[in-house]
Design a protein around this motif. Sequence first.
Motif, short mmCIF file in Angstrom:
data_model
loop_
_atom_site.label_atom_id
_atom_site.label_comp_id
_atom_site.label_asym_id
_atom_site.label_seq_id
_atom_site.Cartn_x
_atom_site.Cartn_y
_atom_site.Cartn_z
N GLY A 18 0.81 -1.21 0.00
CA GLY A 18 0.00 0.00 0.00
C GLY A 18 0.85 1.26 0.00
O GLY A 18 2.08 1.18 0.06
N PRO A 19 0.21 2.41 -0.08
CA PRO A 19 0.95 3.68 -0.13
C PRO A 19 1.80 3.90 1.11
O PRO A 19 1.45 3.45 2.21
CB PRO A 19 -0.17 4.73 -0.23
CG PRO A 19 -1.37 3.99 -0.72
CD PRO A 19 -1.24 2.61 -0.16
N THR A 20 2.91 4.59 0.93
CA THR A 20 3.80 4.94 2.03
C THR A 20 3.37 6.27 2.63
O THR A 20 3.10 7.23 1.90
CB THR A 20 5.25 5.06 1.53
OG1 THR A 20 5.66 3.78 1.03
CG2 THR A 20 6.19 5.50 2.65
N THR A 21 3.29 6.34 3.95
CA THR A 21 2.93 7.59 4.62
C THR A 21 4.12 8.55 4.62
O THR A 21 5.20 8.20 5.09
CB THR A 21 2.49 7.33 6.07
OG1 THR A 21 1.33 6.49 6.06
CG2 THR A 21 2.17 8.63 6.78
N ILE A 22 3.90 9.73 4.04
CA ILE A 22 4.93 10.76 4.05
C ILE A 22 4.87 11.51 5.38
O ILE A 22 5.84 11.56 6.13
CB ILE A 22 4.75 11.74 2.88
CG1 ILE A 22 4.72 10.97 1.53
CG2 ILE A 22 5.87 12.77 2.88
CD1 ILE A 22 5.95 10.15 1.25
N TYR A 23 3.72 12.09 5.67
CA TYR A 23 3.48 12.73 6.97
C TYR A 23 1.98 12.98 7.09
O TYR A 23 1.35 13.48 6.13
CB TYR A 23 4.24 14.04 7.12
CG TYR A 23 4.09 14.65 8.50
CD1 TYR A 23 4.82 14.16 9.57
CD2 TYR A 23 3.18 15.68 8.74
CE1 TYR A 23 4.68 14.68 10.84
CE2 TYR A 23 3.03 16.22 10.01
CZ TYR A 23 3.78 15.71 11.06
OH TYR A 23 3.62 16.23 12.33
N GLY A 24 1.42 12.68 8.24
CA GLY A 24 -0.02 12.90 8.43
C GLY A 24 -0.82 12.06 7.45
O GLY A 24 -0.63 10.85 7.33
N SER A 25 -1.71 12.71 6.70
CA SER A 25 -2.54 12.00 5.72
C SER A 25 -1.93 11.98 4.33
O SER A 25 -2.50 11.41 3.41
CB SER A 25 -3.93 12.67 5.65
OG SER A 25 -3.80 14.03 5.23
N LEU A 26 -0.75 12.59 4.17
CA LEU A 26 -0.08 12.62 2.86
C LEU A 26 0.63 11.29 2.63
O LEU A 26 1.49 10.88 3.42
CB LEU A 26 0.91 13.78 2.80
CG LEU A 26 1.70 13.91 1.49
CD1 LEU A 26 0.77 14.17 0.31
CD2 LEU A 26 2.74 15.03 1.60
N THR A 27 0.27 10.61 1.55
CA THR A 27 0.89 9.33 1.20
C THR A 27 1.42 9.39 -0.22
O THR A 27 1.09 10.30 -0.99
CB THR A 27 -0.12 8.18 1.32
OG1 THR A 27 -1.21 8.41 0.40
CG2 THR A 27 -0.67 8.07 2.73
N ALA A 28 2.25 8.40 -0.57
CA ALA A 28 2.79 8.32 -1.93
C ALA A 28 2.85 6.85 -2.33
O ALA A 28 3.22 5.99 -1.52
CB ALA A 28 4.18 8.94 -2.00
N PRO A 29 2.50 6.53 -3.59
CA PRO A 29 2.43 5.14 -4.05
C PRO A 29 3.77 4.62 -4.57
O PRO A 29 4.04 4.61 -5.77
CB PRO A 29 1.40 5.21 -5.18
CG PRO A 29 1.59 6.58 -5.76
CD PRO A 29 1.98 7.48 -4.60
N PHE A 30 4.61 4.17 -3.68
CA PHE A 30 5.90 3.61 -4.09
C PHE A 30 5.72 2.19 -4.62
O PHE A 30 4.79 1.49 -4.22
CB PHE A 30 6.87 3.61 -2.91
CG PHE A 30 7.43 4.96 -2.59
CD1 PHE A 30 8.60 5.40 -3.17
CD2 PHE A 30 6.77 5.81 -1.72
CE1 PHE A 30 9.12 6.65 -2.88
CE2 PHE A 30 7.26 7.06 -1.43
CZ PHE A 30 8.45 7.48 -2.01
N PRO A 31 6.61 1.75 -5.52
CA PRO A 31 6.48 0.39 -6.06
C PRO A 31 6.78 -0.66 -5.00
O PRO A 31 7.52 -0.40 -4.04
CB PRO A 31 7.55 0.37 -7.17
CG PRO A 31 8.56 1.40 -6.76
CD PRO A 31 7.77 2.48 -6.09
N SER A 32 6.18 -1.82 -5.18
CA SER A 32 6.43 -2.95 -4.28
C SER A 32 7.42 -3.90 -4.96
O SER A 32 7.18 -4.37 -6.07
CB SER A 32 5.12 -3.68 -3.99
OG SER A 32 5.36 -4.80 -3.17
N VAL A 33 8.54 -4.15 -4.29
CA VAL A 33 9.57 -5.03 -4.83
C VAL A 33 9.31 -6.46 -4.36
O VAL A 33 9.12 -6.69 -3.15
CB VAL A 33 10.97 -4.57 -4.36
CG1 VAL A 33 12.05 -5.55 -4.82
CG2 VAL A 33 11.26 -3.17 -4.89
#
Length: 308
Positions: free
Chosen positions: A148-163
Amino acid sequence: MASCTLTWAFLGLYHLLCHLGFEVRGESVLITYFVFTALFDHPHIFQTFSRTHADPVEFERHRHLHTWGLAAFVLGGIAIAALGFLRQLIAAASLYGSWHIIRQHWGLLRAYKAVNEDHNRLDHYLDSTLFYVGMVGFLLNDYRGSDGPTTIYGSLTAPFPSVPPWLSSAAGWLFVVVAVLYGARQVQLWRRGGPVVVPKLLFLGAALGTHGLVFYLTATPFLVAEALETVYHNVQYQGWIRHYQRRTLGAHVVRRWAWMALAYGVVVGSVEVVGLTDQALSWLFLPFFMVVIYHYYVDGKIWRLGSD
């Protein structure tokens, strides 16, 4: 090279803040990140302009990149965010930034090799294989089996690839094999009385050790991990740029650029933290964010560390 110890210093700062009770609403993350981004990361970004815009030779060589190109980076980022792809942009910029750090480490390693006249072809292949297998393998481990998405801070997330776990494991074992071969080669050189290049080995240990610590041995929030990964690179760049400034612009400008860079860092770091804590104001940071990506790109155009 001792700047790699700053990775440990920031790890200690984060855990100290947690111990003091600042982790309840994430303040330990935000304070650690602000110290990093205001005093180290954005000042090193600003220093690029002493090479691109304050150097008349370089400015003429890439005039369009440093004017219309810079404007295109900023406007392109604003457009991407307006279309609703800010999270994807953050993920792409983070991966690009990690590659940028890896490439700078390699450039400085080449500079160490050049200064020490380390030109043996076999050793060059071993250096590059150990370095890239290790650095890329450590990075892959950080995205192993991501769900799932990585939490940057608070509710801000980013969709990093899954290896895939098997790929990360294969990279880890490959690094072990290459490290054994590399160690055997150093023993062979020592026994033959050959040139064991100690500065190169120390640099390799610092670069690989730092990334191994961040991506294998610690589990920290995204912004803290970014500080741990990047601060060594920041100080490397500051040292390199001071060398360049003294040589080409004159020693009298070094302190001036350092103070301007620090002021820029504090202002931009403050804007970034405001955007992280109040996402309605995150657009304020977008132009500076795109300047960071511009820095990643132009650094590959303006420097050849092995010769510069």
